[in-house]
Design an enzyme around this catalytic site. Structure first.
Site, PDB file in Angstrom:
ATOM      1  N   GLU A   1      -2.159  -7.057   7.606  1.00 50.81           N
ATOM      2  CA  GLU A   1      -1.121  -7.174   8.482  1.00 50.81           C
ATOM      3  C   GLU A   1      -0.961  -7.799   9.681  1.00 50.81           C
ATOM      4  OE1 GLU A   1       2.198  -7.221   8.531  1.00 50.81           O
ATOM      5  OE2 GLU A   1       2.696  -5.028   7.779  1.00 50.81           O
TER       6      GLU A   1
ATOM      7  N   HIS B   1       0.930  -1.167   0.017  1.00 48.26           N
ATOM      8  CA  HIS B   1      -0.068   0.059  -0.039  1.00 48.26           C
ATOM      9  C   HIS B   1       0.876   1.231   0.163  1.00 48.26           C
ATOM     10  CE1 HIS B   1       0.959   0.947   4.319  1.00 48.26           C
ATOM     11  NE2 HIS B   1       0.715  -0.121   4.529  1.00 48.26           N
TER      12      HIS B   1
END
Length: 392
Positions: free
Chosen positions: A268, A193
């Site tokens: 994550e 990202h």
């Protein structure tokens, strides 16, 4: 009391190598209750590869039910049973990474293997054939019904025949490396990202704390990635559920005219009490826990965070689901630092410590090709050329 689970797995290839698939069922070892079924079409592969893939899928399904369970695996593949039991050497290079992957799902000693005749492995065999049939139709395998009770699972266990000491059945050779093509790979383009406020401040930002948005810089990085990926032949976009990944994925998907599929396993690491802290701050507040985390993949961050080992297991499941869903296609996976490094590490067969030797920039691209024979090739890592940067 420690739970006891039974995994029955099988795999097959219509051609050897040819169109292949696997099936596995997880049962309660005491009652015979079917707890989970899993199956998938894996493209062109050998019987042996399909059998190993079935074993891996079955163990992962069992682990999802009970990470502390005692597991008994039953298969009609003498090769897999003997190799996983340590009685036969794993000579074929295509089998070694698959065996290693299976060994890493549960702790050593938690799984034992038994051979059984093919006629007693009908459930897993049926699932494998269902998956191959679905693949032939261009569909994804779906469970046919709710779990059932199978009393036959509690029957007399077959005796394992004594194998030859230094021999093993012949394995069909599969070309790899510099040899001829082994079929069309499934390609994962791994996009980290774009920048968030935590990125710029070098703070731990996982799935257990705030869910920050992209900064203006991060949005510009996502737009640059979208431009670079136009014309890359991407057929699908999957994303971590966290906001920063969804924003990055949506920027690319809008440019490509595709939808974004959310894959929870790509989130994550949960960094527990370390969320929002810098490395220096963690070292000051939790020095012993930080040292343990840096030295062992099984150590978790303070306050109930996830270990790298736990993250690797769920990321591998997300990878396998994606590969089964989009065989032979190029898929953009928008995710985070730990999942990207984990996928690269697993593809290379590198130890967990390799994670600390990889640097991954915001909006960087990495690429891994996955072949139906179980092999993977890393084609690039931390590519930031589309951002006008040179990786350090």
């Amino acid at each position: 009391m420690t739970r006891a689970l039974l995994v029955e797995a099988d795999g097959g290839s219509r051609g050897n190598p040819g169109p292949a698939g696997y099936g596995a069922v997880v049962k309660d070892a005491d009652t015979g209750q079917v707890l989970a079924e899993t199956a998938a079409y894996i493209g062109t592969a050998t019987n042996n590869v399909a059998e190993y893939r079935g074993l891996i899928a079955g163990l992962r399904a069992a682990y999802a039910l009970s990470p502390e369970a005692r597991v008994r695996v039953r298969m009609d593949s003498k090769l897999v049973v003997e190799q996983m039991s340590g009685r036969w050497k794993i000579k074929h290079p295509d089998m070694r990474p698959l065996a290693m992957e299976a060994q890493q799902i549960y702790p050593a000693g938690a799984v034992r293997f038994e051979w059984m005749p093919r006629e007693r492995n009908k459930h897993a065999d049926r699932l494998a054939n269902e998956a191959m049939d679905a693949g032939r139709r261009g569909e994804e395998w779906q469970p046919s019904g709710p779990p059932t009770l199978e009393p036959s699972a509690l029957g007399e266990r077959p005796a394992l025949e004594e194998p030859p000491a230094l021999t093993e059945p012949p394995v069909a050779e599969v070309a790899r490396g510099w040899g001829p093509s082994t079929g069309t790979p499934t390609t994962l383009l791994l996009l980290r990202h774009g920048e968030t406020p935590f990125t710029a401040e070098k703070r731990f930002s996982g799935s257990g704390g705030p869910d920050p948005e992209l900064t203006d810089t991060g949005q510009a990085q996502a737009a640059s990635a979208a431009g670079a990926l136009t014309g890359a032949g991407i057929g699908a976009v999957v994303s971590s559920p966290l906001r920063r990944c969804r924003q990055t994925a949506e920027a690319v998907a809008a440019r490509l005219g595709l939808d974004v599929r959310i894959e929870p396993g790509l989130r994550e690491t949960d960094f527990g009490s370390w969320e929002g802290l810098t490395f220096e701050e963690i070292g000051q507040r939790h020095p012993a826990d930080l040292r343990a985390w840096l030295s062992s993949a099984d150590a978790a961050p303070t306050g109930g965070g996830e270990s790298f080992a736990a993250v690797a297991r769920r990321v591998a499941v997300a990878r396998d689901k994606t590969l089964a869903r989009f065989p032979g296609r190029t898929v953009l996976a928008v995710t985070h630092v730990t999942p990207v490094k984990t996928l690269v590490r697993l593809a290379l067969g590198a130890p967990p410590s390799a994670m600390f030797r990889m640097e991954l920039s915001p909006a960087a691209l990495s690429e891994v090709g996955y072949y139906a024979d179980g092999n993977a090739t890393v084609r690039r890592f931390n590519d930031t050329a589309h951002l006008g940067l040179t990786p350090r």
